[in-house]
Design a protein around this motif. Structure first.
Motif, short mmCIF file in Angstrom:
data_model
loop_
_atom_site.label_atom_id
_atom_site.label_comp_id
_atom_site.label_asym_id
_atom_site.label_seq_id
_atom_site.Cartn_x
_atom_site.Cartn_y
_atom_site.Cartn_z
N ILE A 306 0.82 -1.21 0.00
CA ILE A 306 0.00 0.00 0.00
C ILE A 306 0.85 1.26 0.00
O ILE A 306 0.45 2.30 -0.50
N GLY A 307 2.07 1.16 0.56
CA GLY A 307 2.95 2.32 0.59
C GLY A 307 3.56 2.67 -0.75
O GLY A 307 4.28 3.67 -0.85
N GLY A 308 3.33 1.85 -1.78
CA GLY A 308 3.88 2.16 -3.10
C GLY A 308 5.20 1.48 -3.39
O GLY A 308 5.81 1.72 -4.43
N PHE A 309 5.68 0.61 -2.50
CA PHE A 309 6.91 -0.12 -2.76
C PHE A 309 6.60 -1.32 -3.65
O PHE A 309 5.55 -1.96 -3.51
N THR A 310 7.52 -1.63 -4.57
CA THR A 310 7.26 -2.66 -5.56
C THR A 310 8.46 -3.57 -5.73
O THR A 310 9.58 -3.25 -5.34
N GLY A 311 8.22 -4.71 -6.33
CA GLY A 311 9.27 -5.63 -6.72
C GLY A 311 8.79 -6.44 -7.90
O GLY A 311 7.60 -6.75 -8.02
N SER A 312 9.70 -6.80 -8.80
CA SER A 312 9.30 -7.60 -9.95
C SER A 312 10.38 -8.62 -10.27
O SER A 312 11.54 -8.46 -9.90
N ALA A 313 9.99 -9.66 -10.96
CA ALA A 313 10.92 -10.69 -11.37
C ALA A 313 10.56 -11.14 -12.78
O ALA A 313 9.39 -11.43 -13.06
N LEU A 314 11.54 -11.16 -13.68
CA LEU A 314 11.33 -11.58 -15.06
C LEU A 314 12.20 -12.79 -15.37
O LEU A 314 13.24 -13.00 -14.76
N ASN A 315 11.77 -13.57 -16.35
CA ASN A 315 12.57 -14.68 -16.87
C ASN A 315 13.04 -15.65 -15.79
O ASN A 315 14.20 -16.04 -15.73
N GLN A 316 12.12 -16.02 -14.93
CA GLN A 316 12.43 -16.96 -13.86
C GLN A 316 12.24 -18.40 -14.34
O GLN A 316 11.55 -18.65 -15.33
N PRO A 317 12.85 -19.38 -13.67
CA PRO A 317 12.74 -20.77 -14.14
C PRO A 317 11.34 -21.36 -14.00
O PRO A 317 11.00 -22.29 -14.72
#
Length: 543
Positions: A306-317
């Motif tokens: 909710i605070g606007g912090f993000t994380g992403s992951a691409l091309n994972q196994p």
């Protein structure tokens, strides 16, 4: 920052979101009344409230004995108040207490002690108290209180089990209830030895059957011609599959703690990723989602809080690796900025799996600038929040970079966004985050250096003013009040008399003129008139 040992008290209302959804105004009024009781007991016991978020209260005490005695007094007092309401409308707190090493920063407390107290509160019964073993050891021989040992409990985001005890609460007849022992963590009981050969045999038979089915299915598939137009498999390299893609970091935001709901099961991926619908994020992150994330192949995931912090992951196994990497990256960013909110998965692949939907938002325009009512922002005048929140606004909001804004909920929750690229961006994000915290639409109170709504000073602000549902106004007259207030600029006030007939003071150049006009208009129709609304706020007598 300084470290210290303190008894930490965490409380919030069981089923608060449901109570608000059923009757918002009545729930908020009663919450304010109950909070006065809670705050008074805490102050009398030598405690200090260091954080609040809507229905949640975090306080510190110099001793565990004082904290437990205070918690019992609160629960018994509120139980008596609840007797006036049917069970479905009773407002009951859960309370958790522990002793821990905490860090003090700008009056707020941080650390495992605070987190464990919040988890113990989640273990407590409705109207009950749950304490850690450290508190039990301090209190057991000093207070005439009975406890039920519920053993070691696995709790979210705490690496080791927490040994907990329930406090037995006194009944009306003076006897004590028996707390319901919650599930104790630990290894599952071992199966009897005679079952293992049977289990192994069954598993072997199933494995042979599945293997045979897959083998013959593969033979049949090999004989069939390849389908025309089949989608190619997503390419991935060993190097790309080991790292999480770094989405742009968000502008730091601040929000009070509140327990997060459990996400629903993810939907199947597919289709274009709806980057325009993602809440809480700034334009840089949205551009990343529209371009790099949306066009990347599986396996991928995106997480936020909710605070606007993000994380992403691409091309994972695989999908699980993508989920874990996105959540880990998001949580590391949130923890580094002391965000009290936990990260949750928003998307797996291009499919949105976020359980909470869009946060409630007010109708646009979100801000109406009016030079007659706008004035310089002053933390001491910020409405409906207590002194610790005003201090936090003074220390964090006032010196922060533009663009910045603060949104406020009808229950007194607030959220500020600072350092946004534009005022529109900061107002949208603060409203989204505030709405998600409160469960109801919030209102923009300040943008950059100014209050952008009238802030009454002659009377005490008690909540948001909604003429259409205000029970003080005669039902037949409410629509007329709504219509006249809709486009009224400047200072506006509403007064009512004993019969509920309203009087209006509209488009005044100052607050006093609006109040005087509303009282005079009411006196022509009713008796014993008093002002109930000034600008967007309900008001009452100054104590």
């Amino acid at each position: 920052m300084k470290r210290k040992i303190a008894a930490i008290f965490a409380a919030d209302i069981a089923g608060y979101s449901r109570l608000v959804a059923e009757d918002e105004e009545e729930t908020l009024r009663r919450l304010a009344s109950y909070r006065e009781v809670v705050d008074d007991f805490i102050a009398k016991a030598g405690g200090r409230i260091f954080n609040t978020a809507g229905d949640a209260v975090l306080a510190e005490f110099p001793s565990a004995v004082d904290a437990v005695r205070c918690a019992i007094d609160i629960q018994e007092s509120l139980r008596t108040r609840n007797m006036a309401y049917p069970p479905s409308r009773q407002m009951s707190f859960r309370i958790g207490i522990t002793i821990g090493d905490v860090v003090e920063r700008d009056g707020d407390l941080l650390g495992d002690g605070v987190n464990i107290a919040a988890r113990l509160e989640g273990l407590a019964e409705v109207g009950g108290i749950c304490v850690s073993r450290a508190v039990h050891e301090q209190v057991a021989n000093k207070l005439s209180v009975q406890f039920a040992d519920i053993g070691a409990q696995e709790v979210k985001n705490i690496p080791t089990p927490v040994h907990a005890y329930m406090v037995a609460m006194r009944r009306e007849d003076g006897s004590y209830n028996t707390p319901q022992v919650k599930k104790v963590s630990g290894k599952a009981a071992s199966a009897p030895n005679w079952m293992w050969p049977l289990v192994v045999g069954i598993v072997s038979i199933v494995a042979i059957g599945v293997g045979g089915f897959l083998y013959f299915t593969k033979l049949e598939t090999a004989k069939a011609p390849a389908s025309a137009g089949a989608a190619p498999a997503a390419a991935s390299s060993p190097a790309a599959s080991t790292a999480a893609a770094a989405a742009p970091g968000p502008t730091p935001t601040m929000a009070a703690a509140n327990p997060a709901p459990v996400p629903s099961p993810p939907a199947a991926s597919g289709g274009k990723f709806p980057a325009d619908m993602v809440p809480f994020i700034g334009e840089r992150v949205r551009a990343y989602l529209s371009n790099e994330y949306s066009t990347a192949g599986d396996y991928k995931a995106f997480a936020l809080n909710i605070g606007g912090f993000t994380g992403s992951a691409l091309n994972q196994p695989n999908e699980e690796a993508a989920r874990n990497a996105a959540l880990e990256q998001c949580q590391k960013r949130a923890d580094a900025s002391q965000s009290p909110r936990r990260c949750e998965l928003y998307a797996v692949g291009n499919a949105v799996v976020y359980a909470h939907g869009r946060p409630p938002m007010p109708p646009q325009p979100w801000v109406r600038h009016d030079t007659v009512t706008e004035r310089r922002f002053a933390s001491k005048d910020f409405p409906m929040v207590r002194d610790p929140a005003k201090l936090r606004l003074e220390n964090m909001y006032v010196p922060a970079a533009k663009s910045r804004s603060v949104a406020l909920s009808p229950g007194g929750q607030y959220f500020m966004v600072m350092g946004a690229p534009s005022a529109d961006d900061s107002t949208r994000r603060s409203l989204e985050s505030c709405g998600a915290l409160a469960g109801v639409a919030c209102m923009i109170v300040a943008v950059d250096d100014n209050f952008v709504v009238p802030i009454p000073t002659l009377l005490k602000i008690t909540g948001f003013f909604h003429a259409a549902s205000n029970a003080s106004i005669l039902a037949d007259a409410r629509d007329e009040v709504v219509r006249k207030l809709a486009d009224a600029t400047g200072w506006n006030a509403v007064a009512v008399g004993t019969a509920g007939r309203p009087g209006l003071g509209l488009k005044a150049a100052d607050e006093q003129t609006a109040v005087n006009s509303a009282l005079a208009d009411c006196a022509r129709r009713d008796s014993d008139c008093h002002v109930i609304g000034i600008g967007p706020f309900t008001v009452g007598p100054v104590n």
